[in-house]
Design a protein around this motif. Structure first.
Motif, PDB file in Angstrom:
ATOM      1  N   GLY A 224       0.834  -1.200   0.026  1.00 26.30           N
ATOM      2  CA  GLY A 224      -0.216   0.086  -0.037  1.00 26.30           C
ATOM      3  C   GLY A 224       1.017   1.165  -0.016  1.00 26.30           C
ATOM      4  N   VAL A 225       0.393   2.182  -0.610  1.00 29.34           N
ATOM      5  CA  VAL A 225       1.002   3.628  -0.642  1.00 29.34           C
ATOM      6  C   VAL A 225       1.595   4.071   0.921  1.00 29.34           C
ATOM      7  N   THR A 226       2.372   4.787   0.904  1.00 25.96           N
ATOM      8  CA  THR A 226       2.796   5.287   2.361  1.00 25.96           C
ATOM      9  C   THR A 226       1.654   6.038   2.865  1.00 25.96           C
ATOM     10  N   GLY A 227       1.578   5.748   4.111  1.00 30.78           N
ATOM     11  CA  GLY A 227       0.285   6.693   4.694  1.00 30.78           C
ATOM     12  C   GLY A 227      -0.769   5.932   4.588  1.00 30.78           C
ATOM     13  N   SER A 228      -0.842   4.649   3.940  1.00 33.79           N
ATOM     14  CA  SER A 228      -2.246   3.931   3.575  1.00 33.79           C
ATOM     15  C   SER A 228      -2.932   3.090   4.731  1.00 33.79           C
ATOM     16  N   GLY A 229      -2.039   3.225   5.913  1.00 32.25           N
ATOM     17  CA  GLY A 229      -2.656   2.378   7.068  1.00 32.25           C
ATOM     18  C   GLY A 229      -2.319   0.945   7.202  1.00 32.25           C
ATOM     19  N   LYS A 230      -1.207   0.515   6.610  1.00 37.11           N
ATOM     20  CA  LYS A 230      -0.905  -0.737   6.381  1.00 37.11           C
ATOM     21  C   LYS A 230      -0.465  -1.326   7.948  1.00 37.11           C
ATOM     22  N   THR A 231      -0.085  -0.570   8.801  1.00 37.20           N
ATOM     23  CA  THR A 231      -0.009  -0.963  10.179  1.00 37.20           C
ATOM     24  C   THR A 231      -1.225  -1.430  10.955  1.00 37.20           C
ATOM     25  N   GLU A 232      -1.953  -0.464  10.845  1.00 37.67           N
ATOM     26  CA  GLU A 232      -3.505  -0.680  11.421  1.00 37.67           C
ATOM     27  C   GLU A 232      -4.216  -1.943  10.948  1.00 37.67           C
ATOM     28  N   VAL A 233      -3.942  -2.294   9.492  1.00 38.05           N
ATOM     29  CA  VAL A 233      -4.391  -3.596   8.979  1.00 38.05           C
ATOM     30  C   VAL A 233      -3.867  -4.491   9.489  1.00 38.05           C
ATOM     31  N   TYR A 234      -2.289  -4.885   9.558  1.00 37.70           N
ATOM     32  CA  TYR A 234      -2.136  -6.217   9.999  1.00 37.70           C
ATOM     33  C   TYR A 234      -1.936  -6.452  11.658  1.00 37.70           C
ATOM     34  N   LEU A 235      -2.164  -5.073  12.481  1.00 40.04           N
ATOM     35  CA  LEU A 235      -2.419  -5.149  13.814  1.00 40.04           C
ATOM     36  C   LEU A 235      -3.746  -5.904  14.144  1.00 40.04           C
ATOM     37  N   ASP A 236      -4.822  -5.846  13.139  1.00 43.90           N
ATOM     38  CA  ASP A 236      -5.959  -6.596  13.245  1.00 43.90           C
ATOM     39  C   ASP A 236      -5.603  -8.130  13.164  1.00 43.90           C
ATOM     40  N   ALA A 237      -4.528  -8.442  12.373  1.00 40.92           N
ATOM     41  CA  ALA A 237      -4.292  -9.850  12.226  1.00 40.92           C
ATOM     42  C   ALA A 237      -3.610 -10.158  13.727  1.00 40.92           C
ATOM     43  N   VAL A 238      -2.662  -9.413  14.284  1.00 48.30           N
ATOM     44  CA  VAL A 238      -2.294  -9.680  15.486  1.00 48.30           C
ATOM     45  C   VAL A 238      -3.192  -9.782  16.761  1.00 48.30           C
ATOM     46  N   ALA A 239      -4.357  -9.153  16.522  1.00 48.35           N
ATOM     47  CA  ALA A 239      -5.450  -9.084  17.393  1.00 48.35           C
ATOM     48  C   ALA A 239      -6.293 -10.600  17.339  1.00 48.35           C
ATOM     49  N   GLU A 240      -6.532 -10.926  16.230  1.00 47.44           N
ATOM     50  CA  GLU A 240      -6.914 -12.251  16.019  1.00 47.44           C
ATOM     51  C   GLU A 240      -6.091 -13.549  16.576  1.00 47.44           C
ATOM     52  N   CYS A 241      -4.552 -13.219  16.176  1.00 42.59           N
ATOM     53  CA  CYS A 241      -3.732 -14.255  16.998  1.00 42.59           C
ATOM     54  C   CYS A 241      -3.815 -14.317  18.564  1.00 42.59           C
ATOM     55  N   LEU A 242      -4.144 -12.948  19.141  1.00 46.55           N
ATOM     56  CA  LEU A 242      -4.243 -12.961  20.412  1.00 46.55           C
ATOM     57  C   LEU A 242      -5.519 -13.709  20.754  1.00 46.55           C
ATOM     58  N   ARG A 243      -6.570 -13.502  20.010  1.00 45.28           N
ATOM     59  CA  ARG A 243      -7.772 -14.224  20.271  1.00 45.28           C
ATOM     60  C   ARG A 243      -7.537 -15.684  20.284  1.00 45.28           C
ATOM     61  N   GLN A 244      -6.966 -16.104  19.454  1.00 39.44           N
ATOM     62  CA  GLN A 244      -6.541 -17.622  19.332  1.00 39.44           C
ATOM     63  C   GLN A 244      -5.782 -18.201  20.320  1.00 39.44           C
ATOM     64  N   GLY A 245      -5.171 -17.326  21.218  1.00 44.85           N
ATOM     65  CA  GLY A 245      -4.092 -17.533  22.236  1.00 44.85           C
ATOM     66  C   GLY A 245      -2.893 -18.353  21.750  1.00 44.85           C
TER      67      GLY A 245
END
Length: 729
Positions: A224-245
């Motif tokens: 994604g272009v710079t400033g497109s919010g890629k970090t927020e997107v993959y942090l959602d994947a981190v959140a799911e990993c936490l929910r999965q334990g």
């Protein structure tokens, strides 16, 4: 006399964290309950060392009676099978000793011991008769309650002096007790503060979340272009990993400088992640390694070496800025952390996400060929627009004599500062000047240990080699001809640009951001604070400023030398320059105000400059692919380098010649060299290179093993193998 009977047990193989190719056989007594992956203490020669039980040993080999006993089992969680398989895989792929790879996975040996108990105090019940209880003592006992607390915490909670706590102990009202072990890292909360995502972000995040929830291996390229919010997107994947334990690992190229990223993470999850990088203290490394092994570090953010930590249940690996060459380790075990992250994810049955605004041609090709999934974020988040990029032709508008900033760039900085906005000047060159020469005799100040010029660092009044670290004071006279005051700097570094800016904009508040002025996390955090608080008007920086910073009031970026990096014949020179300049340009205009980027260049028609101005990264990568594919250059072919070095120049040359004469032959296989390396002398070692080139489907490791096995290399010569090289120095 008959030998005493062998005590009950079995034969096992133990891999030691030493540069050894194979595990050694030992005898495991029946009363030592060690299985595969257990950390053990074993004898080696006249000393003891640590190792890992790799597998049961087959019969044969060393006679049973000659096997030495395992001394002890270490009280640490065993290394699970996927990590042991990963160690073997990396060793085989890179042609490194398995023990050398294991050493990276045992980076904190003291963590194998049981953590020391922390002493505290516990109230005595029933209270001893006759014990005098003052008001202060009563408050301390109330603060302690039924818990076990250290004395300092009792004092803090009760608001009393440490002497009161000692008094309670002296009259028998409290007794020493071991504190229960606390988790070293708080658990991040996946539901703490989820961000509001734009539509494209939500679609990408949902795809990544599904990948994590599947508990299966898969690789996704998130671009994604710079400033497109890629970090927020993959942090959602981190959140799911936490929910999965399960545990998540995020690899960053410059972890010590990623203060803004860490702040963003804590804001999202309400707790910081565990960290792993070279600047950690030995105690922090010990605590972190142990927490990872015990599964109590749910999310770890680290540099490339974090890939070898002993995660027992790894569910997600994110490689942020996957194109960065900082992920390539060039010493010891030579590996690329991006590629090895994909391998570890496969062995762990985990999701792997590669993230970049300027993805590598390797990853783009893998996505096009269907090996990776691909997600795109084509727009900046929050309505911000991409900056306008323009090239300044230095042949038409050159800087004034003795200066390095062209008049149009100076005018743009003046306008930007007048509006109360911030500007940045980028030059990927540390120090004051890259070369110092004598104007009387032409002598150039060169490193005695390397084929490199000494770089002047005027602020420290010294000359420094950026390859080996050799340093010398700047001499008052030429060491060759003796002429005084004849040494002059040639070319600019960031210090020289800072000096020029100070003359042009004396009122502007300036900050230099380079690895020698921003040496670690604390300095990076303070620099970010000053810029965000608008205590800085003008930033002058090296490649450090290109990586992930978000400065809301920065609207102008000037690249002092956009051509730097395009020369030298490097296979990836154009691609790297494109990535670096695109990332630097992405620092401008990340909020409402429009950003501008000015590229000073003597070659404004170069394909890199044209692609940047047209915002056509895909077109540039297509052109790069079209150039490389016919010659089977990566990613359409395989490369492996042999770097031959010795302190003895003739020995290095002879060994390189012998390797060249024994070069393998085969369909499509070609060996280039031997030839002196571009850095023919590095850290006092004379160097030659050979490059093996093969079609993409060819496994180069067996070819390399056979090649090296046919040449007798002297003990004073070192041959390093670099499979899939990214640099050619």
């Amino acid at each position: 006399m008959a030998a005493p009977p062998r005590k009950a047990g079995r034969r096992i193989r133990v891999l030691l964290p030493l540069p050894l190719a194979e595990a050694y056989d030992y005898w495991l007594p029946a009363d030592v309950p060690a299985g595969p992956g257990s950390f053990v203490e074993v004898p080696l020669g006249g000393r003891t060392t640590l190792g890992v039980v790799w597998e049961d040993a087959p019969e044969g080999g060393v006679a049973e009676g000659r096997l030495r006993d395992v001394i002890a089992l270490k009280p640490a969680p065993p290394m699970h099978k996927p990590l042991r398989e990963f160690v073997d895989w990396v060793a085989a792929y890179t042609l490194s000793p398995a023990g050398a790879v294991l050493r990276m996975a045992m980076a904190a040996p003291s963590a194998l011991d049981e953590p020391a108990a922390v002493a505290g105090w516990r109230a005595v019940q029933p209270r001893p008769e006759g014990a005098r209880i003052t008001p202060d003592r009563a408050r301390a006992l109330e603060a302690l309650g039924t818990a076990t607390l250290p004395g300092t915490e009792i004092s803090r909670r009760a608001g009393v002096s440490p002497g009161v706590v000692r008094g309670l102990a002296s009259v028998g009202l409290i007794r020493p007790a071991s504190m229960p072990r606390q988790a070293a890292f708080p658990r991040p909360d996946p539901g703490h503060a989820p961000p509001v995502l734009a539509e494209a972000q939500s679609r990408a995040a949902e795809a990544l979340v599904r990948g994590v929830a599947a508990h299966a291996f898969g690789v996704t390229l998130l671009e994604g272009v710079t400033g497109s919010g890629k970090t927020e997107v993959y942090l959602d994947a981190v959140a799911e990993c936490l929910r999965q334990g399960r545990q998540a690992l995020v690899l960053l190229p410059e972890i010590a400088l990623s203060t803004q990223w860490l702040t963003r993470f804590e804001r999202r999850f309400g707790a910081p992640p565990a960290l792993w990088h070279s600047e950690l203290t030995s105690r922090t490394r010990r605590v972190t390694w142990r927490a990872v092994a015990e599964g109590t570090a749910p999310v770890l953010v680290g540099a490339r070496s974090a890939l070898f930590l002993p995660f027992p249940d790894l569910g997600l690996i994110v490689v942020d800025e996957e194109h960065e060459t900082a992920f390539k380790q060039e010493e010891g075990v030579i590996y690329h952390a991006r590629d090895m992250a994909v391998v570890r994810a496969r062995l762990e049955q985990a999701a792997c996400v590669l993230v970049s605004a300027t993805p590598s041609l390797e990853s783009v090709t893998n996505a096009k060929d269907g090996r990776y999934a691909r997600l795109a974020l084509p727009q900046r988040h929050g309505g911000a627009s991409l900056p306008e990029i323009r090239a300044l032709d230095l042949r038409v508008t050159p800087p004034e004599r003795g200066r390095f900033l062209a008049p149009p760039l100076v005018a743009a900085i003046t306008e930007t500062l007048a509006r109360g906005e911030q500007a940045m000047l980028f030059l990927n060159r540390r120090g004051y000047a890259p070369l110092t020469l004598c104007r009387t005799c032409g002598h150039r100040m060169q490193c005695p240990n390397c084929t490199a010029w000494l770089v002047e660092h005027r602020a420290q009044r010294r000359l420094l080699c950026h390859h080996c670290g050799h340093t010398a004071p700047t001499p008052p006279a030429c060491p060759e001809c003796g002429a005084e005051h004849s040494l002059v700097p040639i070319g600019p570094g960031v210090e020289r640009i800072q000096e020029e800016v100070a003359e042009l904009f004396p009122e502007a508040r300036r900050l230099v951001m380079a690895s020698d002025t921003i040496p670690g996390p604390a300095a990076a955090a303070e620099a970010a604070r000053q810029i965000e608080a608008r205590e800085v008007d003008l930033i002058i920086g090296t490649q450090i400023v290109a990586k992930g910073w978000h400065f809301p009031h920065l609207t102008l970026v000037g690249v002092v030398d956009a051509d730097l990096g395009l020369g030298g014949g490097d296979l990836r020179a154009a691609e790297r320059t494109m990535q670096l300049l695109h990332q630097v340009a992405g620092r401008a205009g990340r909020e409402a105000a429009q950003g501008r980027v000015l590229l000073q260049s003597f070659a404004p028609d170069h394909p890199v400059m044209a692609a940047l101005m047209a915002d056509d990264l895909p077109g540039f990568l297509d052109a790069e692919a079209a150039q490389r594919a016919p010659g089977h250059w990566p990613p359409f072919g395989r490369l492996a380098a042999l770097i031959v070095s010795s302190e003895d120049a003739r020995a290095a040359e002879r060994a390189a010649r012998d390797l060249g004469l024994a070069a393998p032959e085969g369909e499509g296989v070609q060996v280039l060299g031997p030839a002196p390396a571009p850095l023919a002398l590095l850290r006092g070692r004379h160097r030659h290179r050979l490059l093996l080139k093969a079609p993409r489907g060819v496994r180069v490791q067996p070819i390399l093993r056979d090649w090296l096995g046919r040449v007798d290399v002297p003990a004073n010569v070192r041959v390093q193998v670099d499979v899939d090289p990214v640099g050619f120095l």
